[in-house]
Write a protein that holds these residues in place. Structure first.
Motif, PDB file in Angstrom:
ATOM      1  N   THR A  22      64.737 -17.575  51.146  1.00 53.68           N
ATOM      2  CA  THR A  22      65.942 -16.877  51.587  1.00 53.68           C
ATOM      3  C   THR A  22      65.971 -16.880  53.113  1.00 53.68           C
ATOM      4  O   THR A  22      64.981 -17.216  53.760  1.00 53.68           O
ATOM      5  CB  THR A  22      65.968 -15.409  51.099  1.00 53.68           C
ATOM      6  N   GLU A  26      67.265 -11.278  54.988  1.00 51.22           N
ATOM      7  CA  GLU A  26      68.246 -11.189  53.896  1.00 51.22           C
ATOM      8  C   GLU A  26      68.217  -9.799  53.277  1.00 51.22           C
ATOM      9  O   GLU A  26      67.155  -9.281  52.958  1.00 51.22           O
ATOM     10  CB  GLU A  26      67.931 -12.234  52.827  1.00 51.22           C
ATOM     11  N   THR A  27      69.388  -9.167  53.144  1.00 43.76           N
ATOM     12  CA  THR A  27      69.440  -7.797  52.637  1.00 43.76           C
ATOM     13  C   THR A  27      70.313  -7.641  51.387  1.00 43.76           C
ATOM     14  O   THR A  27      70.434  -6.530  50.875  1.00 43.76           O
ATOM     15  CB  THR A  27      69.977  -6.843  53.724  1.00 43.76           C
ATOM     16  N   LEU A  28      70.915  -8.698  50.900  1.00 44.29           N
ATOM     17  CA  LEU A  28      71.764  -8.579  49.719  1.00 44.29           C
ATOM     18  C   LEU A  28      70.939  -8.131  48.513  1.00 44.29           C
ATOM     19  O   LEU A  28      69.919  -8.745  48.189  1.00 44.29           O
ATOM     20  CB  LEU A  28      72.433  -9.910  49.388  1.00 44.29           C
ATOM     21  N   PRO A  29      71.358  -7.064  47.838  1.00 44.12           N
ATOM     22  CA  PRO A  29      70.612  -6.591  46.666  1.00 44.12           C
ATOM     23  C   PRO A  29      70.497  -7.658  45.574  1.00 44.12           C
ATOM     24  O   PRO A  29      69.473  -7.750  44.907  1.00 44.12           O
ATOM     25  CB  PRO A  29      71.439  -5.398  46.187  1.00 44.12           C
ATOM     26  N   SER A  30      71.519  -8.482  45.404  1.00 44.25           N
ATOM     27  CA  SER A  30      71.470  -9.511  44.363  1.00 44.25           C
ATOM     28  C   SER A  30      70.372 -10.532  44.643  1.00 44.25           C
ATOM     29  O   SER A  30      69.701 -10.996  43.720  1.00 44.25           O
ATOM     30  CB  SER A  30      72.823 -10.207  44.233  1.00 44.25           C
ATOM     31  N   ARG A  60      67.580  -9.933  46.403  1.00 46.65           N
ATOM     32  CA  ARG A  60      66.316  -9.214  46.170  1.00 46.65           C
ATOM     33  C   ARG A  60      66.019  -9.132  44.672  1.00 46.65           C
ATOM     34  O   ARG A  60      64.903  -9.371  44.233  1.00 46.65           O
ATOM     35  CB  ARG A  60      66.372  -7.827  46.790  1.00 46.65           C
ATOM     36  N   GLN A  61      67.033  -8.820  43.878  1.00 45.18           N
ATOM     37  CA  GLN A  61      66.852  -8.713  42.434  1.00 45.18           C
ATOM     38  C   GLN A  61      66.495 -10.055  41.811  1.00 45.18           C
ATOM     39  O   GLN A  61      65.626 -10.126  40.940  1.00 45.18           O
ATOM     40  CB  GLN A  61      68.107  -8.141  41.780  1.00 45.18           C
ATOM     41  N   ARG A  95      64.950 -12.501  43.291  1.00 45.94           N
ATOM     42  CA  ARG A  95      63.571 -12.777  43.678  1.00 45.94           C
ATOM     43  C   ARG A  95      62.600 -12.001  42.794  1.00 45.94           C
ATOM     44  O   ARG A  95      61.615 -12.547  42.306  1.00 45.94           O
ATOM     45  CB  ARG A  95      63.331 -12.413  45.139  1.00 45.94           C
ATOM     46  N   GLU A  96      62.864 -10.720  42.562  1.00 41.66           N
ATOM     47  CA  GLU A  96      61.970  -9.889  41.755  1.00 41.66           C
ATOM     48  C   GLU A  96      61.909 -10.372  40.310  1.00 41.66           C
ATOM     49  O   GLU A  96      60.830 -10.443  39.709  1.00 41.66           O
ATOM     50  CB  GLU A  96      62.417  -8.429  41.815  1.00 41.66           C
TER      51      GLU A  96
END
Length: 66
Positions: free
Chosen positions: A34, A38-42, A44-45, A47-48
């Motif tokens: 990324t 990068e701060t977009l919640p989508s 981050r989700q 990636r998790e």
């Protein structure tokens, strides 16, 4: 020439020939990248979720013996 997953070989591409590997021990690696900060919640989700699936399927690759 490229190595792709079996799923991609099921899509008909004009002028492309898929050949299965004869060694079923073949491995490939997937990278997830990324932008810095990068701060977009989508993102981050995604990636998790990706990391969790990878850890479940390939624990040895994450330092666990499973």
């Amino acid at each position: 020439m490229a190595m792709v997953s079996h799923q991609f070989s099921q899509i008909p591409y004009l002028g492309v020939r898929f050949v299965a590997l004869s060694d079923d021990r073949a491995e490939s690696y997937l990278a997830f990248g990324t932008r810095v900060g990068e701060t977009l919640p989508s993102i981050r989700q995604l990636r998790e979720i990706s990391l969790g699936v990878s850890q479940d399927l390939y624990p040895a690759a994450h330092g666990a013996e499973g």
